[in-house]
Scaffold this active site. Structure first.
Site, mmCIF file in Angstrom:
data_model
loop_
_atom_site.group_PDB
_atom_site.id
_atom_site.type_symbol
_atom_site.label_atom_id
_atom_site.label_comp_id
_atom_site.label_asym_id
_atom_site.label_seq_id
_atom_site.Cartn_x
_atom_site.Cartn_y
_atom_site.Cartn_z
ATOM 1 N N HIS A 1 -3.061 -17.479 5.094
ATOM 2 C CA HIS A 1 -1.583 -17.770 4.450
ATOM 3 C C HIS A 1 -0.832 -16.469 4.707
ATOM 4 O O HIS A 1 0.461 -16.818 4.523
ATOM 5 C CB HIS A 1 -1.935 -18.252 3.009
ATOM 6 C CG HIS A 1 -1.972 -16.935 1.980
ATOM 7 N ND1 HIS A 1 -2.040 -17.196 0.720
ATOM 8 C CD2 HIS A 1 -2.418 -15.767 2.334
ATOM 9 C CE1 HIS A 1 -2.543 -15.936 0.321
ATOM 10 N NE2 HIS A 1 -2.483 -15.306 1.053
ATOM 11 N N ASP A 2 -1.370 -15.648 5.012
ATOM 12 C CA ASP A 2 -0.446 -14.150 5.543
ATOM 13 C C ASP A 2 0.250 -14.462 6.735
ATOM 14 O O ASP A 2 1.292 -13.567 6.881
ATOM 15 C CB ASP A 2 -1.073 -12.977 5.263
ATOM 16 C CG ASP A 2 -1.723 -12.574 4.129
ATOM 17 O OD1 ASP A 2 -0.965 -12.998 3.087
ATOM 18 O OD2 ASP A 2 -2.501 -11.925 3.974
ATOM 19 N N GLN B 1 7.106 -12.545 0.881
ATOM 20 C CA GLN B 1 6.121 -11.362 1.258
ATOM 21 C C GLN B 1 5.355 -11.331 2.469
ATOM 22 O O GLN B 1 4.998 -10.359 2.872
ATOM 23 C CB GLN B 1 5.130 -11.414 0.061
ATOM 24 C CG GLN B 1 5.985 -10.696 -1.233
ATOM 25 C CD GLN B 1 4.864 -10.055 -2.077
ATOM 26 O OE1 GLN B 1 4.491 -10.992 -3.136
ATOM 27 N NE2 GLN B 1 4.213 -8.902 -1.794
ATOM 28 N N ARG C 1 -7.867 -15.869 1.717
ATOM 29 C CA ARG C 1 -6.320 -15.640 1.415
ATOM 30 C C ARG C 1 -5.849 -14.887 2.552
ATOM 31 O O ARG C 1 -4.947 -13.892 2.413
ATOM 32 C CB ARG C 1 -6.067 -14.905 -0.094
ATOM 33 C CG ARG C 1 -6.322 -15.994 -1.236
ATOM 34 C CD ARG C 1 -6.077 -15.277 -2.356
ATOM 35 N NE ARG C 1 -6.811 -14.283 -2.834
ATOM 36 C CZ ARG C 1 -6.695 -13.560 -3.906
ATOM 37 N NH1 ARG C 1 -5.792 -13.644 -4.770
ATOM 38 N NH2 ARG C 1 -7.692 -12.446 -4.152
ATOM 39 N N ASP D 1 -9.577 -3.731 11.771
ATOM 40 C CA ASP D 1 -8.430 -4.465 12.163
ATOM 41 C C ASP D 1 -8.871 -5.897 12.807
ATOM 42 O O ASP D 1 -9.281 -5.746 13.874
ATOM 43 C CB ASP D 1 -7.396 -3.886 13.197
ATOM 44 C CG ASP D 1 -6.321 -4.406 13.830
ATOM 45 O OD1 ASP D 1 -6.197 -5.674 13.315
ATOM 46 O OD2 ASP D 1 -5.457 -4.123 13.965
ATOM 47 N N PHE D 2 -8.767 -7.075 11.857
ATOM 48 C CA PHE D 2 -9.376 -8.100 12.489
ATOM 49 C C PHE D 2 -8.541 -8.904 13.725
ATOM 50 O O PHE D 2 -9.235 -9.606 14.494
ATOM 51 C CB PHE D 2 -9.698 -9.101 11.523
ATOM 52 C CG PHE D 2 -8.479 -9.450 10.721
ATOM 53 C CD1 PHE D 2 -7.284 -9.640 10.772
ATOM 54 C CD2 PHE D 2 -8.919 -9.475 9.088
ATOM 55 C CE1 PHE D 2 -6.386 -10.137 9.967
ATOM 56 C CE2 PHE D 2 -7.708 -9.876 8.197
ATOM 57 C CZ PHE D 2 -6.873 -10.243 8.518
ATOM 58 N N TRP E 1 -10.637 -13.412 -8.313
ATOM 59 C CA TRP E 1 -12.010 -14.007 -8.069
ATOM 60 C C TRP E 1 -12.979 -13.798 -9.357
ATOM 61 O O TRP E 1 -13.943 -14.385 -9.350
ATOM 62 C CB TRP E 1 -12.473 -13.133 -6.885
ATOM 63 C CG TRP E 1 -11.832 -13.514 -5.707
ATOM 64 C CD1 TRP E 1 -11.300 -12.684 -4.885
ATOM 65 C CD2 TRP E 1 -11.212 -14.703 -5.090
ATOM 66 N NE1 TRP E 1 -10.541 -13.028 -3.993
ATOM 67 C CE2 TRP E 1 -10.453 -14.314 -3.957
ATOM 68 C CE3 TRP E 1 -11.454 -15.981 -5.529
ATOM 69 C CZ2 TRP E 1 -9.987 -15.474 -3.472
ATOM 70 C CZ3 TRP E 1 -10.789 -16.839 -4.878
ATOM 71 C CH2 TRP E 1 -10.084 -16.632 -3.833
ATOM 72 N N TYR F 1 0.930 -1.159 0.058
ATOM 73 C CA TYR F 1 -0.001 -0.002 -0.023
ATOM 74 C C TYR F 1 0.965 1.233 0.143
ATOM 75 O O TYR F 1 0.532 2.385 0.616
ATOM 76 C CB TYR F 1 -0.911 -0.018 1.159
ATOM 77 C CG TYR F 1 -1.919 -1.109 1.419
ATOM 78 C CD1 TYR F 1 -2.731 -1.610 -0.071
ATOM 79 C CD2 TYR F 1 -2.315 -1.802 2.572
ATOM 80 C CE1 TYR F 1 -3.430 -2.668 0.367
ATOM 81 C CE2 TYR F 1 -3.379 -2.705 2.607
ATOM 82 C CZ TYR F 1 -3.827 -3.306 1.510
ATOM 83 O OH TYR F 1 -4.674 -4.197 1.487
ATOM 84 N N ASN G 1 6.279 -17.829 -2.144
ATOM 85 C CA ASN G 1 5.821 -16.154 -2.114
ATOM 86 C C ASN G 1 5.506 -15.570 -0.782
ATOM 87 O O ASN G 1 5.772 -14.451 -0.364
ATOM 88 C CB ASN G 1 4.612 -16.106 -3.001
ATOM 89 C CG ASN G 1 4.343 -14.790 -3.591
ATOM 90 O OD1 ASN G 1 5.532 -13.982 -3.777
ATOM 91 N ND2 ASN G 1 3.251 -14.197 -3.224
HETATM 92 C C1 SAM Z 1 -4.146 -11.438 0.405
HETATM 93 S S1 SAM Z 1 -5.006 -10.228 0.837
HETATM 94 C C2 SAM Z 1 -6.796 -10.919 0.522
HETATM 95 C C3 SAM Z 1 -8.001 -10.065 0.230
HETATM 96 C C4 SAM Z 1 -9.265 -10.696 0.212
HETATM 97 N N1 SAM Z 1 -9.873 -11.504 1.098
HETATM 98 C C5 SAM Z 1 -9.137 -11.452 -1.284
HETATM 99 O O1 SAM Z 1 -9.101 -12.706 -0.965
HETATM 100 O O2 SAM Z 1 -9.269 -10.982 -2.456
HETATM 101 C C6 SAM Z 1 -5.116 -10.087 2.564
HETATM 102 C C7 SAM Z 1 -5.829 -8.911 3.114
HETATM 103 O O3 SAM Z 1 -5.763 -8.698 4.373
HETATM 104 C C8 SAM Z 1 -5.837 -7.470 4.607
HETATM 105 N N2 SAM Z 1 -5.394 -7.385 6.209
HETATM 106 C C9 SAM Z 1 -4.131 -7.638 6.604
HETATM 107 N N3 SAM Z 1 -3.886 -7.095 7.805
HETATM 108 C C10 SAM Z 1 -5.335 -7.160 8.401
HETATM 109 C C11 SAM Z 1 -5.781 -6.616 9.766
HETATM 110 N N4 SAM Z 1 -5.156 -6.522 10.811
HETATM 111 N N5 SAM Z 1 -7.607 -6.338 9.806
HETATM 112 C C12 SAM Z 1 -8.083 -6.584 8.660
HETATM 113 N N6 SAM Z 1 -7.555 -6.804 7.509
HETATM 114 C C13 SAM Z 1 -6.035 -7.216 7.344
HETATM 115 C C14 SAM Z 1 -5.175 -6.691 3.591
HETATM 116 O O4 SAM Z 1 -5.380 -5.195 3.734
HETATM 117 C C15 SAM Z 1 -5.482 -7.470 2.713
HETATM 118 O O5 SAM Z 1 -6.637 -7.047 2.070
#
Ligand code: SAM
Length: 298
Positions: free
Chosen positions: A208-209, A259, A205, A189-190, A164, A147, A255
């Protein structure tokens, strides 16, 4: 052994030169070659494409002819003059006007992922992402580089949606979701903000982060807020149980190394994360497409 006729040597060269193919795709999208050809009333010659995308005639000719070899463009030669037009593949996936366009995804990969992958050996050595080395951003700030400007933010958002537009149907039809009247795709902020009450939470997705600890924290929060009988739909690319395939998912996992803090996981790994957060009735469906679906209930 060791000759250019040798199958192993050819395979090695294909692997080694693969990065050039990616770059051709990234550059042609970045320059707007496919959009220009889509907007033109008919096929265009090298000079017209070069002028239209603001590039050198020599570079444009090389790029266009490689695109022909990659079946991204068609060429016809009349009176010794070559004219180019899009193929079905490029019309469908590489023009911004197409509803199944993947242009933003390719631009994001070229501008962000590819640059992190340039530090892959260091990522493997250190076992962590390469944001600091690539963008000067702290490694724990997973989305600051993605971002880094309004333009990049918009591009990433579009890139997510583009995936999607092609893969959405297979994951959303993997299970009967009609039993869940209120579905929630989490924002805010989840990890910290109060979560809205819903019958079904969709995490596409996201897991996986993150490393297991953060995934568990998030899943426990969702479990506590989820209505009884409600569920969670996890959409990810599933690794085989022995983690030796599918190749694309293995690459996605690498990846995640360069990342994020996460990785791609096997069904058993997701089962463990979900069941320790309290979820039961774990089911998963391999869709045969890039992304798979997991459903579990409270
Ligand atoms: C890989 S993207 C997937 C987004 C969407 N769910 C998709 O599959 O197209 C991961 C998303 O998690 C969001 N994200 C990261 N940390 C977050 C947080 N603490 N609270 C809410 N969203 C978050 C990011 O902004 C990003 O949009």
């Amino acid at each position: 052994m060791g000759s250019s006729e040798d199958h192993a040597y050819r395979l090695l060269n294909d692997y080694a030169n693969g990065f050039m193919v990616s770059q051709v795709l990234f550059a042609a999208c970045e320059l707007g070659v496919f959009d220009l050809l889509a907007e033109a009333p008919g096929p265009l010659d090298v000079a017209a494409v070069a002028a239209g995308v603001g590039a050198s005639a020599h570079g444009t000719e090389l790029l266009l002819d490689i695109c022909v070899s990659l079946k991204l463009l068609k060429v016809e030669t009349r009176g010794g003059k070559a004219s180019y037009r899009n193929t079905e593949l490029s019309s469908d996936y590489l023009t911004t006007v197409s509803p199944t366009s993947q242009c933003s995804m390719l631009k994001y990969m070229g501008r962000t992922s590819y640059r992190c992958w340039g530090h892959l050996a260091d990522a493997v050595r250190e076992g962590r992402n390469q944001y600091l080395e690539t963008f000067g951003v702290p490694a724990e700030e997973l989305f600051t580089a993605i971002y880094r400007s309004d333009g990049e933010r918009l591009q990433f958002m579009q890139a997510l949606q583009e995936v999607w537009s092609v893969n959405g149907r297979s994951v959303l039809t993997a299970f009967d979701l009609s039993v869940f009247p209120l579905m929630c795709d989490l924002g805010g902020d989840f990890f910290k903000d109060p979560l809205p009450e819903a019958d079904l939470y969709i995490l596409a997705r996201v897991l996986h982060d993150w490393a297991d600890g953060k995934c568990s924290h998030l899943l426990e929060r969702i479990y506590h807020t989820c209505k009884p009988g409600g569920g969670i739909l996890v959409i990810e690319s599933l690794l085989d149980e022995d983690r030796r395939g599918p190749l694309l998912t293995q690459l996605y996992s690498l990846n995640m190394l360069v990342q994020t803090e996460g990785q791609e996981r096997t069904p058993t790994q997701y089962h463990m994360l979900l069941s320790s957060a309290g979820f039961r009735d774990f089911q998963f469906k391999k869709t045969g497409a890039i992304y798979d679906a997991i459903l579990a209930r409270k």
